[in-house]
Design an enzyme around this catalytic site. Structure first.
Site, mmCIF file in Angstrom:
data_model
loop_
_atom_site.group_PDB
_atom_site.id
_atom_site.type_symbol
_atom_site.label_atom_id
_atom_site.label_comp_id
_atom_site.label_asym_id
_atom_site.label_seq_id
_atom_site.Cartn_x
_atom_site.Cartn_y
_atom_site.Cartn_z
ATOM 1 N N LYS A 16 0.860 -1.193 0.000
ATOM 2 C CA LYS A 16 0.000 0.000 0.000
ATOM 3 C C LYS A 16 0.895 1.241 0.000
ATOM 4 O O LYS A 16 1.869 1.294 0.774
ATOM 5 C CB LYS A 16 -0.909 -0.029 1.236
ATOM 6 C CG LYS A 16 -1.965 1.072 1.271
ATOM 7 C CD LYS A 16 -2.932 0.899 2.459
ATOM 8 C CE LYS A 16 -4.025 1.966 2.477
ATOM 9 N NZ LYS A 16 -4.983 1.808 3.595
ATOM 10 N N SER A 58 -10.034 2.190 2.496
ATOM 11 C CA SER A 58 -9.059 2.863 1.674
ATOM 12 C C SER A 58 -8.072 1.921 0.972
ATOM 13 O O SER A 58 -7.439 2.336 0.003
ATOM 14 C CB SER A 58 -8.262 3.855 2.522
ATOM 15 O OG SER A 58 -7.494 3.201 3.508
ATOM 16 N N SER A 95 -10.507 0.001 6.876
ATOM 17 C CA SER A 95 -9.883 0.018 5.548
ATOM 18 C C SER A 95 -9.179 -1.251 5.119
ATOM 19 O O SER A 95 -8.747 -1.335 3.966
ATOM 20 C CB SER A 95 -8.889 1.175 5.451
ATOM 21 O OG SER A 95 -9.591 2.345 5.163
#
Ligand code: GLN
Length: 493
Positions: free
Chosen positions: A79, A159, A183
């Site tokens: 990420k 997210s 998330s």
């Protein structure tokens, strides 16, 4: 031989160890798959050389007869919220565009030390603020899943939407995620994969771009419970560089995995039967109870009375912390600097922040600044902190009656990109079932359960006692064994 890109962490690691294929072959297969999946927009930056170099090191170590580490030969997606040395770390924002940190985050370093390599940096909602991956400066991420009979682009959740999209599309065997208020779990649920947020403090926050520091936790996203156990073991551990890091040994979660739940009591919180929850989700919850019972557990009804206040409290606490954390982006130290002719220091701050932050990030900064302002601090921020304590107390009381909690991960399945554009409140509702465990710092996991009538994945959530990731993973395995979720999205990208 099965296609290498269909393999997960355990199968890759064991296959490399056994000599069924080389780590380099695996890295090449995923590098190609990632490069050919531009339509998903899951990656912001591809780093094929990082994956190949890590793979070559593993192949050489194996040839030397050396011991192979738990993630040896596994290329993963990272990420783009984790600082990676010399590789752009953008938090999907314009303000950090071009920022290449001179250091490595603890979590990513732990993964490299465990033998993993990096396929690239994954797209996300800007500064991890969002539930649909539509707030990234680098464009929306598409889910590989579509509704039956429709070509509409669906949200991969957020997210960690680049992570969920990449893992479910099999362009990465696993990925890191971060979970501040859902998330990891919500995107995992939307895309039919597993994701676990460990107990707050298990994974170091050092080198992870901060959103809300009292809530942020890293965790793995992968296609099986076993893979999550392996990867979490590699990510976690005490870190003196993070003052909130847990000074505890990392258990051998993979080695201790057991789907036998005899003697476990599973709590079903009545407050999670909320209006607006889809029938398919309620049905899957019933199914989940039956599966856990079949695994030997006892089902008990529990109450978490402050549940309905958790989301509003989260949307005060998280923006408050964000407004403070994001004050550091001022054009002086990192990334973007807007310095119009003749501008003074204050103008530079204002212009840089105006140009560098997206709409949702600005909304959070404004809310956060407002609730922390002198006149409103007691009415909002202090009140929200009290609610947080009550939410945590609900769970403490529940643990007197049960060992684990089973609930849906989300109130609905994925939705088309763009459909909630002007509706931030409905967007925030996505995390209504995820946020309470975040406020209480508890380990929580989403495991795929079934497909809804439109052919979209649905997840079930397990919440455990502090430090008891093992029970969460065990119950996840019990569900996985019974759900037999082996659906994959049909390739269109
Ligand atoms: N969707 C939630 C938010 O927008 C949670 C985000 C997260 O966990 N990083 O704040």
């Amino acid at each position: 031989m099965t296609e290498l890109t269909n393999l997960g962490i355990k199968a890759i690691r064991d296959g490399v160890r056994e000599g069924d294929f080389t780590a380099r072959e695996v890295a090449e297969a995923f590098n190609d798959a990632a490069a050919n999946a531009k339509a998903l927009n899951a990656f912001i930056t591809l780093t094929p050389d990082h994956a190949l170099a890590a793979a070559d090191a593993i192949d050489a170590a194996r040839a030397d007869g050396g011991d192979l580490k738990p993630m040896a030969g596994v290329p993963i997606g990272m990420k783009d919220l984790f600082a990676t040395k010399g590789v752009q770390t953008s938090a999907a924002s314009h303000i950090l565009e071009g920022f290449a940190p001179p250091y490595e985050s603890t979590v990513s370093q732990n993964l490299w030390d465990a033998g993993a390599g990096m396929l690239g940096k994954l797209n996300l909602d800007q500064f991890a603020m969002g539930s649909s991956n539509e707030t990234s400066h680098f464009g929306n991420v598409a889910s590989p899943w579509r509704r039956e009979g429709s070509n509409a682009s669906m949200s991969p959740g957020g997210s960690s939407g680049g992570s969920s999209s990449a893992v479910s599309a099999r362009i990465a065997p696993a990925a890191t995620g971060t979970d501040t208020g859902g998330s990891i779990r919500q995107p995992a649920a939307f895309t039919g994969i597993c994701g676990i947020k460990p107990t707050y403090g298990r994974c170091s926050r050092w080198g992870t771009v901060a959103f809300a520091s009292s809530l942020d936790q890293a965790g793995p996203m992968a296609r099986s419970v076993e893979d999550c156990a392996i990867m979490l073991g590699a990510m976690a551990g005490f870190d003196p560089k993070d003052a909130t890091s847990l000074k505890m040994d990392v258990p051998d979660w993979e080695g201790a995995l057991s789907a036998d739940l005899s003697g476990k009591r599973i709590g079903i919180p009545s407050e999670y039967r909320m209006e607006g929850t889809s029938d398919a989700i309620l049905d899957s919850w019933e199914q989940g109870k039956a599966w856990l019972k079949d695994a030997g557990a006892e089902i008990v009804d529990i109450s978490l009375p402050h549940t309905k206040y958790a989301l509003p409290a989260y949307y005060i606490i998280a923006p408050a912390e964000a407004s403070s954390n994001l004050a550091r982006y001022d054009g002086v130290r990192y990334g973007l600097r807007e310095l119009p002719d003749g501008a003074g220091l204050q103008d530079m701050y204002a212009e840089t922040r105006e140009a560098g932050f997206g709409e949702e990030v600005k909304r959070r900064i404004l809310i956060g600044t407002y609730v922390l302002s002198a006149g409103f601090y007691d009415a909002y921020y202090n009140q929200a902190q009290k609610v947080r304590t009550l939410v945590a107390r609900d769970f403490e009381q529940a643990w007197e009656r049960c060992d684990l909690i089973l609930a849906p991960t989300t109130p609905t399945a994925s939705f088309p990109l763009g459909s909630l554009d002007n509706d931030p409140l409905t967007m925030y509702l996505n995390d209504v079932f995820a946020v309470p465990a975040s406020l209480a710092g508890l380990p929580a996991m989403s495991v795929p359960a079934t497909l809804d009538p439109n052919g979209l994945p649905l997840g079930l959530q397990l919440v455990g006692k502090p430090f008891d990731e093992q029970s969460v993973l065990d119950a996840g395995l019990a569900i996985q064994n019974r759900a037999g979720f082996d659906h994959a999205p049909e390739k269109w990208w």
